[in-house]
Design a protein around this motif. Structure first.
Motif, PDB file in Angstrom:
ATOM      1  N   ALA A   1       0.865  -1.375  -0.194  1.00  0.00           N
ATOM      2  CA  ALA A   1       0.134   0.183   0.027  1.00  0.00           C
ATOM      3  C   ALA A   1       0.888   1.290   0.133  1.00  0.00           C
ATOM      4  CB  ALA A   1      -1.011   0.054   1.126  1.00  0.00           C
ATOM      5  N   THR A   2       0.502   2.327  -0.741  1.00  0.00           N
ATOM      6  CA  THR A   2       1.470   3.440  -0.743  1.00  0.00           C
ATOM      7  C   THR A   2       0.799   4.380   0.294  1.00  0.00           C
ATOM      8  OG1 THR A   2      -0.641   4.745  -1.867  1.00  0.00           O
ATOM      9  CG2 THR A   2       1.180   3.579  -3.186  1.00  0.00           C
ATOM     10  N   PRO A   3       1.540   5.564   0.943  1.00  0.00           N
ATOM     11  CA  PRO A   3       1.055   6.167   2.084  1.00  0.00           C
ATOM     12  C   PRO A   3      -0.263   6.453   1.804  1.00  0.00           C
ATOM     13  CG  PRO A   3       3.446   6.414   1.686  1.00  0.00           C
ATOM     14  CD  PRO A   3       3.019   5.517   0.361  1.00  0.00           C
ATOM     15  N   ASP A   4      -0.530   7.308   0.588  1.00  0.00           N
ATOM     16  CA  ASP A   4      -1.929   7.937   0.413  1.00  0.00           C
ATOM     17  C   ASP A   4      -2.914   7.001   0.593  1.00  0.00           C
ATOM     18  OD1 ASP A   4      -0.706  10.212  -0.303  1.00  0.00           O
ATOM     19  OD2 ASP A   4      -1.107   9.885  -2.618  1.00  0.00           O
ATOM     20  N   GLU A   5      -2.701   5.609  -0.088  1.00  0.00           N
ATOM     21  CA  GLU A   5      -3.616   4.733   0.130  1.00  0.00           C
ATOM     22  C   GLU A   5      -4.061   4.229   1.604  1.00  0.00           C
ATOM     23  OE1 GLU A   5      -2.987   2.099  -3.748  1.00  0.00           O
ATOM     24  OE2 GLU A   5      -1.978   1.634  -2.255  1.00  0.00           O
ATOM     25  N   ILE A   6      -2.925   4.324   2.604  1.00  0.00           N
ATOM     26  CA  ILE A   6      -3.029   4.058   3.789  1.00  0.00           C
ATOM     27  C   ILE A   6      -3.788   5.102   4.508  1.00  0.00           C
ATOM     28  CG2 ILE A   6      -1.769   4.017   5.968  1.00  0.00           C
ATOM     29  CD1 ILE A   6       0.767   2.729   4.571  1.00  0.00           C
ATOM     30  N   ASP A   7      -3.649   6.353   4.480  1.00  0.00           N
ATOM     31  CA  ASP A   7      -4.425   7.450   4.759  1.00  0.00           C
ATOM     32  C   ASP A   7      -6.109   7.196   4.567  1.00  0.00           C
ATOM     33  OD1 ASP A   7      -2.256   8.714   6.124  1.00  0.00           O
ATOM     34  OD2 ASP A   7      -1.984  10.099   4.188  1.00  0.00           O
ATOM     35  N   LEU A   8      -6.438   6.879   3.220  1.00  0.00           N
ATOM     36  CA  LEU A   8      -7.416   6.723   2.638  1.00  0.00           C
ATOM     37  C   LEU A   8      -8.376   5.573   3.269  1.00  0.00           C
ATOM     38  CD1 LEU A   8      -7.393   7.973  -0.796  1.00  0.00           C
ATOM     39  CD2 LEU A   8      -8.521   9.116   0.992  1.00  0.00           C
ATOM     40  N   SER A   9      -7.489   4.541   3.616  1.00  0.00           N
ATOM     41  CA  SER A   9      -7.858   3.169   4.136  1.00  0.00           C
ATOM     42  C   SER A   9      -8.283   3.210   5.495  1.00  0.00           C
ATOM     43  CB  SER A   9      -6.928   2.252   4.034  1.00  0.00           C
ATOM     44  OG  SER A   9      -7.410   0.823   4.749  1.00  0.00           O
ATOM     45  N   VAL A  10      -7.433   4.036   6.262  1.00  0.00           N
ATOM     46  CA  VAL A  10      -7.696   4.349   7.599  1.00  0.00           C
ATOM     47  C   VAL A  10      -8.959   5.143   7.987  1.00  0.00           C
ATOM     48  CG1 VAL A  10      -6.862   5.642   9.864  1.00  0.00           C
ATOM     49  CG2 VAL A  10      -5.321   3.984   8.296  1.00  0.00           C
ATOM     50  N   ALA A  11      -9.166   6.335   6.900  1.00  0.00           N
ATOM     51  CA  ALA A  11     -10.232   7.126   6.932  1.00  0.00           C
ATOM     52  C   ALA A  11     -11.520   6.246   6.814  1.00  0.00           C
ATOM     53  CB  ALA A  11     -10.397   8.088   5.954  1.00  0.00           C
ATOM     54  N   ALA A  12     -11.720   5.366   5.816  1.00  0.00           N
ATOM     55  CA  ALA A  12     -12.565   4.503   5.415  1.00  0.00           C
ATOM     56  C   ALA A  12     -13.176   3.599   6.761  1.00  0.00           C
ATOM     57  CB  ALA A  12     -12.671   3.878   4.283  1.00  0.00           C
ATOM     58  N   ARG A  13     -12.038   3.104   7.400  1.00  0.00           N
ATOM     59  CA  ARG A  13     -12.244   2.211   8.430  1.00  0.00           C
ATOM     60  C   ARG A  13     -12.885   2.412   9.546  1.00  0.00           C
ATOM     61  NH1 ARG A  13      -6.404   0.805  10.053  1.00  0.00           N
ATOM     62  NH2 ARG A  13      -6.304  -0.027   8.136  1.00  0.00           N
ATOM     63  N   MET A  14     -13.118   4.004   9.759  1.00  0.00           N
ATOM     64  CA  MET A  14     -14.062   4.618  10.767  1.00  0.00           C
ATOM     65  C   MET A  14     -15.395   4.235  10.760  1.00  0.00           C
ATOM     66  SD  MET A  14     -14.907   8.482  11.600  1.00  0.00           S
ATOM     67  CE  MET A  14     -13.452   9.001  10.469  1.00  0.00           C
ATOM     68  N   PHE A  15     -15.826   3.558   9.444  1.00  0.00           N
ATOM     69  CA  PHE A  15     -17.241   3.416   9.160  1.00  0.00           C
ATOM     70  C   PHE A  15     -17.493   1.824   9.168  1.00  0.00           C
ATOM     71  CE2 PHE A  15     -16.819   7.567   7.547  1.00  0.00           C
ATOM     72  CZ  PHE A  15     -17.862   8.182   8.318  1.00  0.00           C
ATOM     73  N   ASP A  16     -16.366   1.049   9.200  1.00  0.00           N
ATOM     74  CA  ASP A  16     -16.337  -0.345   8.852  1.00  0.00           C
ATOM     75  C   ASP A  16     -17.537  -0.979   9.727  1.00  0.00           C
ATOM     76  OD1 ASP A  16     -14.798  -0.298   6.947  1.00  0.00           O
ATOM     77  OD2 ASP A  16     -12.925  -1.084   7.765  1.00  0.00           O
ATOM     78  N   THR A  17     -17.301  -0.979  11.234  1.00  0.00           N
ATOM     79  CA  THR A  17     -18.101  -1.460  12.053  1.00  0.00           C
ATOM     80  C   THR A  17     -19.008  -0.672  13.051  1.00  0.00           C
ATOM     81  OG1 THR A  17     -16.460  -1.420  13.802  1.00  0.00           O
ATOM     82  CG2 THR A  17     -16.343  -3.325  12.465  1.00  0.00           C
ATOM     83  N   THR A  18     -19.038   0.654  12.387  1.00  0.00           N
ATOM     84  CA  THR A  18     -19.667   1.804  13.296  1.00  0.00           C
ATOM     85  C   THR A  18     -21.189   1.749  13.197  1.00  0.00           C
ATOM     86  OG1 THR A  18     -17.930   3.081  13.365  1.00  0.00           O
ATOM     87  CG2 THR A  18     -19.778   4.025  13.799  1.00  0.00           C
TER      88      THR A  18
END
Length: 212
Positions: free
Chosen positions: A57-74
């Motif tokens: 994963a690129t650093p940009d992809e990591i940022d976006l993935s972490v942002a999306a993860r907030m909603f995964d189980t919320t």
């Protein structure tokens, strides 16, 4: 019981927003940089991923993935009144919370409203009541506490949080709203769960040790 996690972004010198927070400047004057990572960046960074990250994963992809993860189980969100006030107009009908219910901690009661598919309910009984109500509607899903710093401190001090997700932005803002301006009144032990280096932030996860 729902898993309750705290999601906050903080600069290296401890600020969550710049001075002058208002509807026109929800993160303070010049404070947009604090949350740039939510939109992804284009700067280089060495990647040291925890077990949740992909090795390529690129650093940009990591940022976006972490942002999306907030909603995964919320299943529901808890926010403070100032966060709601400065976001109400800019959010409009934008699905900022992706249709999840939001409980607003406030001393000023107000009838529930609908925005962007989410129902906002205003809780005057404190952060504990807001979390309890969020857990009820979230069922087995997680409850995310986010914005602002005061609600974050109250929830930690009250022992309501199972996990802290802290996004550390490598700037010295020099002023504004601190996440931890004073002592919390009690010692809180945190167990590291993972760290991921994005392009614009270091993403840290900690388990809150109960009874510490």
């Amino acid at each position: 019981m729902s898993h309750v996690f705290l999601e906050m972004t903080m600069t290296l010198d401890g600020f969550t927003a710049a001075p002058g927070v208002s509807i026109e400047h929800p993160l303070g004057i010049g404070g947009e940089r604090v949350h740039d990572w939510l939109r992804g960046g284009d700067g280089p960074a060495e990647v040291g991923l925890g077990p949740e990250g992909a090795a390529d994963a690129t650093p940009d992809e990591i940022d976006l993935s972490v942002a999306a993860r907030m909603f995964d189980t919320t299943g529901a969100f808890v926010i403070g009144r100032r966060t709601f006030d400065v976001g109400e107009v800019p959010w409009g009908d934008d699905e900022a919370f992706e249709g999840r219910p939001v409980f607003v901690v406030t001393s000023r009661g107000r009838e529930p409203i609908e925005r962007g598919g989410s129902r906002f309910e205003f809780v005057t009984g404190g952060v504990g009541e807001a979390v309890d109500r969020a857990m009820t509607v979230a069922h087995a899903a997680s409850v995310c506490i986010m914005g602002g710093a005061d609600v974050a401190r109250q929830s930690l001090t009250a022992g309501l949080v199972d996990e802290v997700r802290l996004h550390l932005v490598p700037i010295l803002l020099g002023g504004g709203t601190r996440l931890f301006p004073d002592a919390t009144g009690r010692r809180i032990e945190l167990e590291p769960l993972g760290a991921e280096q994005g392009a614009l932030a270091m993403h840290l996860r900690y388990r809150v040790e109960r009874g510490a």
